[in-house]
Scaffold this active site. Structure first.
Site, mmCIF file in Angstrom:
data_model
loop_
_atom_site.group_PDB
_atom_site.id
_atom_site.type_symbol
_atom_site.label_atom_id
_atom_site.label_comp_id
_atom_site.label_asym_id
_atom_site.label_seq_id
_atom_site.Cartn_x
_atom_site.Cartn_y
_atom_site.Cartn_z
ATOM 1 N N GLU A 189 1.865 -6.867 -2.934
ATOM 2 C CA GLU A 189 0.601 -6.733 -2.035
ATOM 3 C C GLU A 189 -0.126 -5.397 -2.183
ATOM 4 O O GLU A 189 0.020 -4.584 -1.034
ATOM 5 C CB GLU A 189 1.271 -6.871 -0.853
HETATM 6 C C1 ACM Z 1 6.966 -9.870 -0.274
HETATM 7 O O1 ACM Z 1 7.385 -10.618 0.326
HETATM 8 N N1 ACM Z 1 5.924 -9.008 0.203
HETATM 9 C C2 ACM Z 1 7.667 -9.208 -1.311
#
Ligand code: ACM
Length: 325
Positions: A166
């Site tokens: 992310e």
């Molecule tokens: C995640 O759930 N951002 C690895």
């Protein structure tokens, strides 16, 4: 099927769980035949491991946490005791320093990591994707080197997780460059770099073990697109893969749609479902021979005490352990 990697990923960055709780977690993992404790040690909301030579990280970002959560951090002595206690019980601790995104705690503690040279305010929210390292700042390379080298030196196990999830605001080239830089430091320090699936973008030269978490079944269209693309890239690499599909292994999720507590962005996960999914079918197109193991995860944006951890984790982790072991 017995997998070589049978793990739990525990987020102690959003809300801290200290040495006493972690020792109990290790003992119960060992009792279930699980053999990896992956600790998510850093994120936007806090920094949970003392780093020799970088005391500002825990002095300033140890006390911070997600709203309603606990602050705190592990001293070097507590960390050393924990990893030795775990190793004696057949559990390898895998430290995760999440980068180049999820770095708000570092940006709060180290002003020079920010383009304007000013410390970022502490973050007690739950939004993701808003922080990143800046590849053009000299402080970034120093930070990566100091932190990853220190964590490798403190860790007897062979793996060091560098996050990679992310990080939508960096260009793909900047993101891939930082992941390659981090992976090279980890290799030079004698450890095997592990990263979430997005890090497949760094290419084969990063030589990563990749952790799958989502094919993009939830989130806004941009998130879905990025996750689907990174899952496809993971399939296209020859890298070893650890499976943590959110829809089956994220035990911060509700057991049932009737529950009032828990996440549900990836659906709900009953005890039966936690032990009843088919790992070989979890990632379409993935050669099952590349699956080195399975790892469940407990994220702690809303799990702030041991009683809640126990209630959310153990019934499903026990079912999961029968699938992994
Ligand atoms: C995640 O759930 N951002 C690895």
């Amino acid at each position: 099927m017995t997998y070589a990697w049978r793990g739990l990923s525990l987020d102690i960055a959003r809300s801290f769980f200290g040495a006493a709780v972690l020792t109990r977690v290790v003992d119960r993992l060992a009792g279930l035949g699980l053999n990896r404790l992956h600790l998510h040690l850093t994120d936007d909301q806090g920094w949970r491991l003392a780093i020799p030579g970088r005391p500002e990280l825990t002095e300033l970002s140890g006390p911070t946490a997600v709203r309603g959560g606990q602050g705190g951090y592990l001293t070097v002595a507590e960390w050393t005791n924990l990893v030795e206690h775990a190793a004696a019980r057949g559990v390898t601790v895998v430290p995760e320093i999440d980068l180049p995104g999820h770095v708000g705690a570092a940006l709060h503690a180290v002003p020079a990591l920010n383009p304007d040279g000013r410390a970022r305010p502490p973050d007690d929210g739950s939004a993701v994707g808003l922080t990143q390292l800046d590849p053009d700042l000299p402080a970034t390379a120093e930070f990566l080197h100091d932190v990853l080298t220190a964590v490798a030196a403190l860790t007897p196990g062979p793996w060091l997780h560098i996050g990679g999830d992310e990080c939508p605001l960096l260009s793909e080239a900047a993101y891939a460059g930082l992941v390659r830089q981090a992976a090279a430091i980890v290799r030079a320090a004698g450890k095997i770099p592990v990263a979430w699936q997005e890090a497949a973008l760094a290419g084969p030269e990063a030589d990563l073990t990749l952790q799958f978490w989502s094919a993009g079944e939830a989130g806004d269209p941009g998130i879905r697109r990025r996750l689907a693309a990174s899952a496809a890239r993971l399939v296209a690499t020859g890298a070893p893969v650890i499976l943590s599909p959110a829809a089956h292994t994220y035990f911060d999720h509700k057991y049932s749609p009737r529950d009032s507590f828990g996440q549900d962005w990836a659906g709900t996960i009953s005890v039966e479902e936690a032990g009843g999914w088919v790992p070989e079918a979890a990632v379409p197109g993935l050669d099952p021979a590349r699956i080195v193991g399975l790892e469940a995860a407990l994220w702690t944006e809303s799990i702030h005490d041991e009683a809640t951890l126990d209630r959310m984790l153990w019934p499903r982790l026990e079912a999961f352990s029968r699938l992994a072991a």
